[in-house]
Design a protein around this motif. Structure first.
Motif, PDB file in Angstrom:
ATOM      1  N   UNK A 222       0.841  -1.199   0.000  1.00  0.00           N
ATOM      2  CA  UNK A 222       0.000   0.000   0.000  1.00  0.00           C
ATOM      3  C   UNK A 222       0.876   1.249   0.000  1.00  0.00           C
ATOM      4  N   UNK A 223       1.068   1.896  -1.159  1.00  0.00           N
ATOM      5  CA  UNK A 223       1.830   3.155  -1.176  1.00  0.00           C
ATOM      6  C   UNK A 223       1.178   4.170  -0.235  1.00  0.00           C
ATOM      7  N   UNK A 224       1.992   4.885   0.505  1.00  0.00           N
ATOM      8  CA  UNK A 224       1.459   5.823   1.488  1.00  0.00           C
ATOM      9  C   UNK A 224       1.346   7.244   0.951  1.00  0.00           C
ATOM     10  N   UNK A 225       1.926   7.483  -0.219  1.00  0.00           N
ATOM     11  CA  UNK A 225       1.959   8.839  -0.761  1.00  0.00           C
ATOM     12  C   UNK A 225       1.720   8.778  -2.265  1.00  0.00           C
ATOM     13  N   UNK A 227       3.163  10.269  -4.489  1.00  0.00           N
ATOM     14  CA  UNK A 227       4.432  10.282  -5.214  1.00  0.00           C
ATOM     15  C   UNK A 227       5.058   8.898  -5.308  1.00  0.00           C
ATOM     16  N   UNK A 228       4.543   7.947  -4.537  1.00  0.00           N
ATOM     17  CA  UNK A 228       5.073   6.584  -4.558  1.00  0.00           C
ATOM     18  C   UNK A 228       4.384   5.697  -5.588  1.00  0.00           C
ATOM     19  N   UNK A 229       3.348   6.216  -6.243  1.00  0.00           N
ATOM     20  CA  UNK A 229       2.598   5.400  -7.196  1.00  0.00           C
ATOM     21  C   UNK A 229       3.463   5.034  -8.403  1.00  0.00           C
ATOM     22  N   UNK A 230       3.301   3.798  -8.868  1.00  0.00           N
ATOM     23  CA  UNK A 230       3.984   3.336 -10.073  1.00  0.00           C
ATOM     24  C   UNK A 230       2.950   2.731 -11.013  1.00  0.00           C
ATOM     25  N   UNK A 231       3.372   2.472 -12.231  1.00  0.00           N
ATOM     26  CA  UNK A 231       2.509   1.876 -13.248  1.00  0.00           C
ATOM     27  C   UNK A 231       1.825   0.629 -12.676  1.00  0.00           C
ATOM     28  N   UNK A 232       0.485   0.551 -12.860  1.00  0.00           N
ATOM     29  CA  UNK A 232      -0.261  -0.627 -12.429  1.00  0.00           C
ATOM     30  C   UNK A 232      -0.831  -0.546 -11.026  1.00  0.00           C
ATOM     31  N   UNK A 233      -0.524   0.526 -10.261  1.00  0.00           N
ATOM     32  CA  UNK A 233      -1.091   0.665  -8.922  1.00  0.00           C
ATOM     33  C   UNK A 233      -2.572   1.045  -9.012  1.00  0.00           C
ATOM     34  N   UNK A 290      -1.221  -4.497  -6.157  1.00  0.00           N
ATOM     35  CA  UNK A 290      -1.469  -5.936  -6.077  1.00  0.00           C
ATOM     36  C   UNK A 290      -0.394  -6.748  -6.780  1.00  0.00           C
ATOM     37  N   UNK A 291       0.461  -6.081  -7.571  1.00  0.00           N
ATOM     38  CA  UNK A 291       1.536  -6.774  -8.280  1.00  0.00           C
ATOM     39  C   UNK A 291       2.816  -5.963  -8.172  1.00  0.00           C
ATOM     40  N   UNK A 292       3.914  -6.641  -7.883  1.00  0.00           N
ATOM     41  CA  UNK A 292       5.199  -5.960  -7.724  1.00  0.00           C
ATOM     42  C   UNK A 292       6.033  -5.984  -9.000  1.00  0.00           C
ATOM     43  N   UNK A 293       5.506  -6.588 -10.076  1.00  0.00           N
ATOM     44  CA  UNK A 293       6.343  -6.806 -11.261  1.00  0.00           C
ATOM     45  C   UNK A 293       6.824  -5.502 -11.888  1.00  0.00           C
TER      46      UNK A 293
END
Length: 328
Positions: A222-225, A227-233, A290-293
């Motif tokens: 669970x990204x807390x910010x 700015x931590x979001x990445x593709x697929x979040x 849900x995916x770390x890839x």
């Protein structure tokens, strides 16, 4: 719920987005109404990589216990930065193939002696953690860059791909280490998955985007910010004026852009702040990975494709904020 993006920031984003859309020429607008990823008429980095990773390893290197791996990059409009990323991804792939980790800062090493097509540092030595007799020991690891080429593609005019060979410096380490896996580039596989997601988004198939992410489900984070979001979040939207609508799920694709299926409007592509046009807000307490890839491989979507998707879906957005929101 956690604080949402400030109203002032939202209005600024909307003004910028409107100004950008007004500056698009009719020719470009026509282009953006077509497919954002024309495989048949454009050279893509993914297509290039599918070809180069088929290159066999030369016998001289195979006999000397080398393995080969590939990397590529298009994030920057800078050949040196893309070269650094491409070589790093190739080295990182070789470490994963051998199930070892670097003791050195590989990125720092490459920055100190940058790999460039025109003035190439072709050889590096790093130290890795190798498990012997259930104990972690240091091993010397040799890296040679065999190919580092710039290729203009749809994603970037300065896309770069690299071919790297690596081995243990000492025979004892080679003999005691487990056999490596033969994976030329996981990054290419992730690019392929991401391309499917972006194409589905461009066709308005949000359910397909969601299905592709869940097919690669890994431990939840669970990204807390924001700015931590990445593709697929995953992002969740909520309506303050119509609670019965429930939460609306969205998928982040980069550069402040996300794909959502808005009630009564259908699938659309928005930039942070534009959710207010539909009477929604972002719940910043419910970011979900849900995916770390994508984060493991440091994937980022091509900016040219993201811009194209935004412009293609511009006509689906209301021109004004809802009256109830405008009064708040």
């Amino acid at each position: 719920m956690a604080q949402n993006i400030s109203r002032m920031g939202v209005l600024l984003l909307l003004l910028v987005t409107t100004a950008q859309s007004q500056s698009i020429s009719p020719e470009k607008e026509k282009k953006y109404k077509e497919k954002c990823w024309s495989r048949n008429s454009q050279t893509t980095l993914l297509g290039t990589m599918r070809t180069v990773i088929q290159r066999p390893l030369e016998t001289v290197y195979r006999n000397d216990n080398y393995i080969q791996t590939f990397g590529c990059a298009y994030e920057d409009d800078d050949i040196e930065q893309n070269s650094l990323r491409a070589v790093f991804r190739a080295i990182d792939q070789s470490l994963r193939n051998r199930r070892i980790t670097a003791r050195d800062n590989v990125i720092g090493l490459l920055r100190a002696r940058p790999p460039r097509p025109d003035n190439l540092a072709r050889e590096y030595t790093i130290y890795v953690n190798l498990v012997k007799n259930s104990k972690v020991q240091q091993a010397r690891y040799e890296v040679k860059i065999l190919d580092l080429d710039v290729v203009p593609t749809f994603e970037s005019r300065r896309a770069v791909w690299a071919r790297v060979v690596t081995r243990y410096a000492y025979q004892d380490d080679f003999k005691n280490a487990p056999s490596p896996t033969d994976v030329p580039s996981e990054f290419v596989n992730i690019m392929e998955l991401a391309e499917e997601m972006l194409e589905a988004a461009g066709k308005g198939k949000f359910d397909k985007v969601n299905e592709l992410i869940t097919s690669k489900k890994k431990p939840t984070f669970h990204p807390s910010d924001i700015r931590e979001l990445v593709f697929g979040d995953y992002i969740r939207l909520f309506s303050e004026t119509q609670p019965t609508l429930g939460e609306v799920q969205a998928v982040y694709v980069g550069k402040g852009i996300f794909v959502a299926k808005i009630p009564k409007f259908g699938s659309t592509i928005l930039k942070f702040g534009e959710e207010h046009l539909f009477g929604f807000r972002i719940d910043t307490s419910s970011f979900h990975r849900s995916s770390s890839v994508f984060v493991n491989i440091q994937y980022k979507a091509p900016e040219s494709v993201l811009q194209c998707l935004l412009l293609r879906y511009g006509h689906k957005k209301p021109l004004h904020l809802p009256k109830t929101a405008a009064l708040n």
